[in-house]
Write an enzyme that holds these catalytic residues in place. Structure first.
Site, PDB file in Angstrom:
ATOM      1  N   PRO A 348       0.865  -1.193   0.000  1.00 41.62           N
ATOM      2  CA  PRO A 348       0.000   0.000   0.000  1.00 41.62           C
ATOM      3  C   PRO A 348       0.899   1.239   0.000  1.00 41.62           C
ATOM      4  O   PRO A 348       1.278   1.748   1.052  1.00 41.62           O
ATOM      5  CB  PRO A 348      -0.793  -0.140   1.306  1.00 41.62           C
ATOM      6  CG  PRO A 348       0.028  -1.020   2.176  1.00 41.62           C
ATOM      7  CD  PRO A 348       0.926  -1.849   1.314  1.00 41.62           C
ATOM      8  N   ASP A 522       5.784   2.816   2.281  1.00 43.18           N
ATOM      9  CA  ASP A 522       4.856   1.716   2.572  1.00 43.18           C
ATOM     10  C   ASP A 522       3.991   2.124   3.770  1.00 43.18           C
ATOM     11  O   ASP A 522       4.499   2.271   4.890  1.00 43.18           O
ATOM     12  CB  ASP A 522       5.690   0.456   2.897  1.00 43.18           C
ATOM     13  CG  ASP A 522       4.830  -0.779   3.107  1.00 43.18           C
ATOM     14  OD1 ASP A 522       3.641  -0.647   3.450  1.00 43.18           O
ATOM     15  OD2 ASP A 522       5.369  -1.898   2.935  1.00 43.18           O
ATOM     16  N   HIS A 523       2.710   2.299   3.516  1.00 38.07           N
ATOM     17  CA  HIS A 523       1.822   2.829   4.552  1.00 38.07           C
ATOM     18  C   HIS A 523       1.610   1.845   5.701  1.00 38.07           C
ATOM     19  O   HIS A 523       1.093   2.207   6.752  1.00 38.07           O
ATOM     20  CB  HIS A 523       0.469   3.202   3.918  1.00 38.07           C
ATOM     21  CG  HIS A 523      -0.194   4.372   4.603  1.00 38.07           C
ATOM     22  ND1 HIS A 523       0.032   4.698   5.921  1.00 38.07           N
ATOM     23  CD2 HIS A 523      -1.066   5.298   4.140  1.00 38.07           C
ATOM     24  CE1 HIS A 523      -0.679   5.748   6.242  1.00 38.07           C
ATOM     25  NE2 HIS A 523      -1.359   6.154   5.193  1.00 38.07           N
ATOM     26  N   ARG A 524       2.027   0.594   5.523  1.00 40.28           N
ATOM     27  CA  ARG A 524       1.906  -0.352   6.640  1.00 40.28           C
ATOM     28  C   ARG A 524       2.917  -0.031   7.723  1.00 40.28           C
ATOM     29  O   ARG A 524       2.727  -0.371   8.887  1.00 40.28           O
ATOM     30  CB  ARG A 524       2.138  -1.792   6.143  1.00 40.28           C
ATOM     31  CG  ARG A 524       1.049  -2.291   5.213  1.00 40.28           C
ATOM     32  CD  ARG A 524       1.432  -3.609   4.594  1.00 40.28           C
ATOM     33  NE  ARG A 524       2.645  -3.511   3.776  1.00 40.28           N
ATOM     34  CZ  ARG A 524       3.208  -4.535   3.141  1.00 40.28           C
ATOM     35  NH1 ARG A 524       2.667  -5.737   3.244  1.00 40.28           N
ATOM     36  NH2 ARG A 524       4.279  -4.358   2.413  1.00 40.28           N
ATOM     37  N   ILE A 526       4.921   3.160   7.581  1.00 39.61           N
ATOM     38  CA  ILE A 526       5.186   4.598   7.705  1.00 39.61           C
ATOM     39  C   ILE A 526       3.865   5.375   7.619  1.00 39.61           C
ATOM     40  O   ILE A 526       2.987   5.024   6.818  1.00 39.61           O
ATOM     41  CB  ILE A 526       6.146   5.041   6.570  1.00 39.61           C
ATOM     42  CG1 ILE A 526       7.509   4.355   6.774  1.00 39.61           C
ATOM     43  CG2 ILE A 526       6.294   6.551   6.514  1.00 39.61           C
ATOM     44  CD1 ILE A 526       8.364   4.296   5.550  1.00 39.61           C
TER      45      ILE A 526
END
Ligand code: CAO
Length: 550
Positions: A348, A522-524, A526
């Site tokens: 993501p 990576d939104h998981r 950061i």
């Protein structure tokens, strides 16, 4: 309690066979008919069963030993009725139903014929419902007499079933996974067909796949195992099959392990139960993939998208609309394409765009290069960017991490990858320990690695271990782009061409050299706020490089 010596029973016409697997050890309780060891000739592997139930007291064979009929395998302290005799050789069981011998004349005399001929499963002793584990021919193939058609397997033996005649295979009546029994129709041949004459006169019944061969009365396990491979089948069961004993194959089948993908570490590359377990573990932990899994994974082109539940990729006949030229993709493009696709789909990812004022830095770079003209090392903007990124990565360590299941792995080293455009496609060489190196050294290493990449000479060690990647299109052009994260890293910085822009300094517009930055993360791992802070910090360093020292 009586001690019973368990012997190797009648193993057909094999003189000496090698012990390739010990399936029990001292102290084990064994049942009658339980397999004790696996032996192997150049034609077959077979398991030797126990003639009696009891507790193993002594092993008389070791791996690699040669044994033959009558050799003592082990000593068992017998329990129950079987223990009545002090020595109950397994061979005695086998001897009670001797292996049949098919006289040559019985088949050699079979007439040549033309027209369809049916090939049936020959006598395979008292085995019922053996499973077809391999089909070695296909319709249209020209079959020689005695050529192996299929391999079947019981829980004790694997055996090839040869053709009783020569001809063209018209129809195959079985497929992998089917169970077959004596007399079942296997195939129909046509053309000139000649009944087979076995090469060996004293071939055991099952070895002669002539449907007219006499059927043998109930034959004990060991005797059947001994005829596992037809005496006249060149190569025996080794042909086209992974080298493993029937019990290991059964074990692999139960786990759904494709044996042909397992590396055998046993003698002569034989696949052991341990090998199957190790393979299973590596697949389960994601360290390895089966071929089937890899095939399901999206290919460089996107495959057909079926694995993702997508509608099929459009199939267009481009030539209908104009002239075309088709070129296969190179190896590197295929590999990087598949990686990029996985990373694009699985991460993501979000991209933040920002600008950094590099007016002073560029002036410093140009003057440094003038001073260093003679040294031959050109200081590049990318080298400064690498140093600036290391400072930002140290301040925001989550950008220098990787996801491992539910854990985040923070790395206390700063190896920076940089995208290099090469004639063969995109490559990412890695400069190690950038925190310990100066801009000059980084510039020099970058030049060398970029050249190696273009020459196709990068080694695997020079492309692995990066903790963060920079993709610079600055020398080419563009404003912003959305780089794809190079998994298992969690962020990548895209850099485009700097341009002079009017920047408001609070009183007036002043011309400043602005560098467009595109940070994908990576939104998981950061959050957006951290990404904005990272870019802002990077901008501060680039506008005043002295901050790197702080
Ligand atoms: N803005 C303006 N000009 C820039 C710049 C920037 N951000 N970065 C470099 N330049 C200029 C340099 O000043 C140099 O100009 P001069 O020749 O006048 O000195 C020129 O561009 C070439 O730069 P360089 O030789 O220093 O090379 P580099 O450090 O920019 O790049 C490398 C090296 C290996 C990264 C590059 O050759 C390359 O392959 N880039 C492509 C990377 C890529 O494909 N990324 C996309 C990945 S996603 O598909």
């Amino acid at each position: 309690m009586a001690l019973v010596e368990v012997q190797v029973p009648d193993i057909g016409d094999f003189d000496e066979v090698t012990v390739i697997e010990l399936m029990v050890k001292v102290g084990d309780t064994v049942k009658a008919e339980q397999s004790l060891i696996t032996v192997e000739s150049d034609k077959a592997s077979m398991e030797i069963p126990s003639s009696t139930a009891g507790v193993v007291k002594e092993m008389r064979v070791a791996l690699g030993d040669k044994v033959k009929q009558g050799s003592i395998v082990l000593v068992v302290e017998a329990v129950g009725a079987v223990a009545a005799t002090t020595v109950a050789p397994a061979a005695a069981v086998a001897a009670s139903a001797p292996v049949a011998v098919v006289p040559v004349a019985a088949v050699a005399a079979a007439p040549a014929a033309s027209g369809p001929v049916q090939v049936h499963v020959p006598d395979i002793g008292d085995f019922k419902d053996v499973v077809v584990i391999e089909v070695m021919v296909k319709p249209g193939d020209t079959i020689k007499a005695e050529q192996s058609l299929i391999t079947v397997e019981s829980d004790k033996a694997a055996m090839e079933i040869p053709s009783s005649a020569a001809g063209v295979l018209k129809e195959l009546k079985v497929k992998v996974g089917d169970t077959v029994n004596i007399g079942d129709l296997l195939a129909i041949l046509e053309g000139t067909v000649v009944a087979a004459a076995p090469a060996v006169a004293a071939a055991p019944a099952a070895a002669v796949a002539v449907s007219s061969a006499p059927v043998v009365a109930a034959t004990p396990v060991a005797a059947i195992a001994a005829v596992a491979a037809p005496a006249h089948a060149p190569g025996g069961i080794a042909v086209g099959l992974p080298h493993a004993s029937p019990s290991v194959r059964k074990f692999a089948r139960e786990l759904g392990v494709p044996l042909d993908e397992v590396k055998g570490n046993g003698p002569k590359g034989r696949i052991t139960q341990d090998d199957v377990q190790t393979f299973t573990k590596s697949v389960m932990t994601g360290a390895a993939q089966t071929k089937a899994q890899a095939a399901k994974a999206p290919a460089a082109s996107g495959g057909d998208g079926a694995a993702l539940g997508l509608i099929p990729w459009p199939k267009v006949d481009f030539a209908k609309f104009g002239p075309i030229e088709r070129k296969e993709m190179g190896r590197i493009k295929k590999i990087s394409g598949a990686n990029l696709l996985r990373n694009a789909i699985m991460i993501p990812a979000v991209t933040n765009h920002d600008d950094a004022d590099i007016t002073d830095l560029e002036a410093f770079r140009v003057s440094t290069n003038k001073e260093n003209e003679k040294s031959g090392v050109k200081v590049t903007m990318l080298a400064f960017l690498i140093k600036a990124c290391v400072a930002a990565l140290k301040k925001y360590p989550e950008f220098n991490s990787s996801l491992d299941g539910d854990a985040i792995v923070y790395k206390n080293y700063w190896h920076i990858g940089f995208a290099a455009d090469t004639p063969n496609g995109l490559m990412v060489p890695v400069i190690r320990d950038c925190d310990k190196k100066g801009v000059l050294q980084i510039s020099q290493e970058m030049g060398e690695l970029a050249k190696k990449a273009r020459d196709g000479k990068l080694g695997p060690a020079e492309m692995t271990g990066a903790t963060f990647t920079i993709s610079s299109l600055g020398g080419i052009g563009g404003k912003y782009f959305t780089p794809i994260i190079n998994a298992p890293e969690v962020a990548i910085l895209g850099v485009c061409k700097s341009t002079m822009e009017p920047v408001w300094d609070g009183k007036q517009f002043v011309p400043r050299l602005m560098l467009p930055l595109s940070l994908t993360w990576d939104h998981r791992v950061i959050d957006g706020a951290a990404a904005a802070r990272f870019n802002a910090f990077l901008g501060q360093i680039l506008s005043d490089f002295r901050r790197v020292l702080l």
